[in-house]
Write a protein that holds these residues in place. Sequence first.
Motif, PDB file in Angstrom:
ATOM      1  N   THR A 301     -20.113 -47.013 -83.923  1.00  0.00           N
ATOM      2  CA  THR A 301     -18.787 -47.179 -84.684  1.00  0.00           C
ATOM      3  C   THR A 301     -17.699 -47.301 -83.571  1.00  0.00           C
ATOM      4  N   TYR A 352     -15.642 -46.295 -90.754  1.00  0.00           N
ATOM      5  CA  TYR A 352     -16.566 -46.855 -89.935  1.00  0.00           C
ATOM      6  C   TYR A 352     -17.870 -46.211 -90.388  1.00  0.00           C
ATOM      7  N   TYR A 354     -22.269 -46.296 -90.180  1.00  0.00           N
ATOM      8  CA  TYR A 354     -23.767 -46.892 -89.547  1.00  0.00           C
ATOM      9  C   TYR A 354     -24.751 -46.070 -90.156  1.00  0.00           C
TER      10      TYR A 354
END
Length: 508
Positions: A301, A352, A354
């Motif tokens: 990120t 952000y 992931y």
Amino acid sequence: MIPIKINNRPFASDLITGIMMPDGIFETSLGKMKLNAHFSNSSTNSLSGLSIYVESASHPGIVVTPVTHHVSSLESGASVLQNWDVDISAASAGSHYVSFIVENTSGRQRIIKKIFITKVSFDSTSDTFFAETPEGKIAVRYREVTEVNKTKCCKKERSKNNDLSYDDFFENLSYTFSLGNKTYELCPVFFLPLNLETGWTPSPPYSGQYSDLPFNDPWWKVVIAIIAFLILVAAAIVEATSGSGSITATAGCTTTPSGVCASGSGSSPVAAGLVAAAAVVAGIAAYSDERDLHRIGQDKTFPGPGELTISESMTSKLKYMDSIEFGTPFKVIIDWHYERLTRDTNGVEKSYTYSEVTENKNVHLLSKYEIEAPDIVRPYKKEYFIVKGKFYDENEKLFKGEQLFVKCFLIHNETGRTIDFILQDNGNKIDKLKNDGTYTGSYFFNKEDEGRWKIYVVAQDVNHADENMTPEEAAQIIGGIVLTNQLAISFSGGSCPLVPDGDVQVVV
């Protein structure tokens, strides 16, 4: 100056189970602990008449019980392990320093070494554990754990309220460990995490892609492992006092039966320590030694210009592919989701994320180990009980000297009384040769010790990170993981008794 060094970081072990803490880190909720350090002769000559003591600590809340250890001789290249009782209940979380003095008639050496201290607490309003570090606060919430319903190992009447709350856990922890009572009856209760929420609040918020590591050394998972260790040791205390027989009422969790075997090991601090150590090694394996999953989330990120990371979080679902066995490369699959929350100069927040499914395995391995001990000891003949152990890594190479922390635990078959002592490989006294890979220890029984005793020799690796390593390099070296396999946690039900390394009959 005397040519003595402390090559490895001094480490903590708790007073009741005798087990080294995850990565040797000290924890304030345990109050009194053992401070352990290996002292190595770095000269080419043997040293004699050594006196070793703790001079001071950098924080007033670190209170060491004064003891001077005397070492008659220490060969070149050999190391001797010494320990002190220490109360850290009033210390702050962070990196602190301890000053050791080694002296003899030829001179004096001061050695200053760093230790790490965490401070774990529980918030009952959010069912969340918090661990303080200098770089920020780590939060852990157990969403789902395996369940173990077992026969009570202690003959205690149930309390009116059988719910095991974490508030009770920490109250019992602090009280019991403050006593330093090694004969305290413990009933091991086991669980493995299946679904966790973890969070990281950096202090202060940081710019760029990467935060500092906790203590600028270990991964986040080490702190998570400390919390797991505390919960399970505290649960053993609660089980001993309330006799609930299960952990189905743990706060903040939903438990899911998974066919996990019960410990089946009775009331024992050794069992409690190994059960807690099994949860530690499972968690350490799941989150990877090479690169912590939290760090991988930061890898993936990328904050925008001018943004500060104000918090990070991760959810993890774990699936255990093999039995949890110390010293073996068991596998864990972890389905995890990471989120980074940032704020820019205008106060605008941005997220952000992931996600990944990862398979990791335990890398703290033994190929085999060998224990040598007598079957019968006769104290009336002045016979010492001498135990020897050899421990081979995954490449069948012997561990030597200060590479391991080895203890022998003896449990009386009838009374359950526990005795423990340290095994060393330094060529001193009963150990014949330094650094030959044979760890040796002894105990002298008395007339009150008559009967049969089970023998457990437990070896843990030691954090050997060099002080000149970068934090990223040092974080990949983790110590305090049990290597010897006296306990395996299977997922097929039944019982998982402790497997002793032998037994001895004391004849008086």
